[in-house]
Write a protein that holds these residues in place. Sequence first.
Motif, PDB file in Angstrom:
ATOM      1  N   LYS A   1     -30.623 -32.733 -45.112  1.00 42.92           N
ATOM      2  CA  LYS A   1     -31.536 -33.404 -46.041  1.00 42.92           C
ATOM      3  C   LYS A   1     -32.563 -32.448 -46.638  1.00 42.92           C
ATOM      4  N   LEU A   2     -32.671 -31.255 -46.065  1.00 41.65           N
ATOM      5  CA  LEU A   2     -33.663 -30.288 -46.532  1.00 41.65           C
ATOM      6  C   LEU A   2     -33.043 -28.900 -46.527  1.00 41.65           C
ATOM      7  N   ARG A   3     -33.180 -28.199 -47.646  1.00 47.45           N
ATOM      8  CA  ARG A   3     -32.745 -26.805 -47.720  1.00 47.45           C
ATOM      9  C   ARG A   3     -33.978 -25.931 -47.556  1.00 47.45           C
ATOM     10  N   PRO A   4     -34.050 -25.138 -46.485  1.00 44.04           N
ATOM     11  CA  PRO A   4     -35.252 -24.336 -46.253  1.00 44.04           C
ATOM     12  C   PRO A   4     -35.383 -23.212 -47.262  1.00 44.04           C
ATOM     13  N   GLY A   5     -36.582 -22.631 -47.316  1.00 49.94           N
ATOM     14  CA  GLY A   5     -36.768 -21.438 -48.116  1.00 49.94           C
ATOM     15  C   GLY A   5     -36.073 -20.259 -47.461  1.00 49.94           C
ATOM     16  N   ALA A   6     -35.951 -19.169 -48.211  1.00 50.52           N
ATOM     17  CA  ALA A   6     -35.213 -18.008 -47.710  1.00 50.52           C
ATOM     18  C   ALA A   6     -35.845 -17.419 -46.453  1.00 50.52           C
ATOM     19  N   ASP A   7     -37.186 -17.380 -46.391  1.00 42.45           N
ATOM     20  CA  ASP A   7     -37.851 -16.807 -45.216  1.00 42.45           C
ATOM     21  C   ASP A   7     -37.587 -17.640 -43.971  1.00 42.45           C
ATOM     22  N   LEU A   8     -37.643 -18.966 -44.110  1.00 39.14           N
ATOM     23  CA  LEU A   8     -37.383 -19.830 -42.961  1.00 39.14           C
ATOM     24  C   LEU A   8     -35.916 -19.741 -42.548  1.00 39.14           C
ATOM     25  N   ALA A   9     -35.015 -19.657 -43.524  1.00 38.02           N
ATOM     26  CA  ALA A   9     -33.590 -19.520 -43.198  1.00 38.02           C
ATOM     27  C   ALA A   9     -33.342 -18.247 -42.395  1.00 38.02           C
ATOM     28  N   GLN A  10     -34.025 -17.161 -42.763  1.00 35.85           N
ATOM     29  CA  GLN A  10     -33.874 -15.912 -42.013  1.00 35.85           C
ATOM     30  C   GLN A  10     -34.458 -16.054 -40.613  1.00 35.85           C
ATOM     31  N   ALA A  11     -35.604 -16.745 -40.503  1.00 38.26           N
ATOM     32  CA  ALA A  11     -36.216 -16.947 -39.187  1.00 38.26           C
ATOM     33  C   ALA A  11     -35.305 -17.769 -38.283  1.00 38.26           C
ATOM     34  N   ILE A  12     -34.678 -18.797 -38.833  1.00 40.02           N
ATOM     35  CA  ILE A  12     -33.757 -19.625 -38.048  1.00 40.02           C
ATOM     36  C   ILE A  12     -32.593 -18.782 -37.550  1.00 40.02           C
ATOM     37  N   ASP A  13     -32.045 -17.957 -38.427  1.00 42.86           N
ATOM     38  CA  ASP A  13     -30.934 -17.085 -38.041  1.00 42.86           C
ATOM     39  C   ASP A  13     -31.360 -16.140 -36.917  1.00 42.86           C
ATOM     40  N   ASP A  14     -32.551 -15.561 -37.042  1.00 49.65           N
ATOM     41  CA  ASP A  14     -33.035 -14.616 -36.029  1.00 49.65           C
ATOM     42  C   ASP A  14     -33.272 -15.310 -34.689  1.00 49.65           C
ATOM     43  N   VAL A  15     -33.954 -16.451 -34.720  1.00 47.97           N
ATOM     44  CA  VAL A  15     -34.299 -17.158 -33.483  1.00 47.97           C
ATOM     45  C   VAL A  15     -33.047 -17.623 -32.751  1.00 47.97           C
ATOM     46  N   LEU A  16     -32.049 -18.081 -33.505  1.00 46.22           N
ATOM     47  CA  LEU A  16     -30.838 -18.619 -32.888  1.00 46.22           C
ATOM     48  C   LEU A  16     -29.762 -17.555 -32.679  1.00 46.22           C
ATOM     49  N   GLY A  17     -30.088 -16.299 -32.983  1.00 43.23           N
ATOM     50  CA  GLY A  17     -29.160 -15.203 -32.706  1.00 43.23           C
ATOM     51  C   GLY A  17     -27.841 -15.310 -33.434  1.00 43.23           C
TER      52      GLY A  17
END
Length: 238
Positions: A60-76
């Motif tokens: 339902k929500l497409r995050p911004g690019a910075d948050l998308a990168q943070a999600i990728d980093d946090v979840l490995g």
Amino acid sequence: MTPSRPRGRPEAPLSPPTTPLEQYGAAVRQYRHLHGHSPAAAADACGCTRSALSQIETGKLRPGADLAQAIDDVLGADGLLVDLYHASRPVSRREKERLEQARADAPPLVLDPADASDWVCDVTVPDGTLMAPGETFVKTWRVRNAGTVAWEGRYIMRQGPLAGPTLIATKRLTPVADTQPGDTLDVSVICRAPRIPGTMTARFKFADRWERLYFPNSMPDGIIATITVDENRTPRDA
């Protein structure tokens, strides 16, 4: 990030994803579950609210690019979630109209019964090859134009989802060289192994640029790439 035990009510299951944004969100949740992170802990580590993370996971929500990168980093996810994020970019109305017009103007696809293909061999990465988590590799098959129709302007097309926590990641379409009847062709696709250990298979079939299949009723599985990800293995180019 230290895995945390989920608390509170069980999470409602996601509906089967049908859009690129829903596929991205489902992959985020899969990665979070695989690493044992609660929604609250993952949201805090990513720098967003739990509500925002829930909306991302449900498409339902497409995050911004910075948050998308943070999600990728946090979840490995080693870039896989970022790739899915970019693939979820909404298509503008103008782009949709241009694509629809191109398809409408495309010549009809004629399925000639004299058109045929034979798989010859795996040139690289035989089925069952061991791969390190996240390793990039090039899969090459050799096929033969076994009919009497020249192959021109063809592509090899990935079947099913393009990426996921337990899927080999590839592009949708890869162009292949024109091939005359009786000749062989080496077809190569750039692939990336998932981060999760196990055995997984990607399937491909011949198509045109508008994703219409040339051999829709033959070789149901198409040509395949099967690998086994071993968490103790290091990349071959390391």
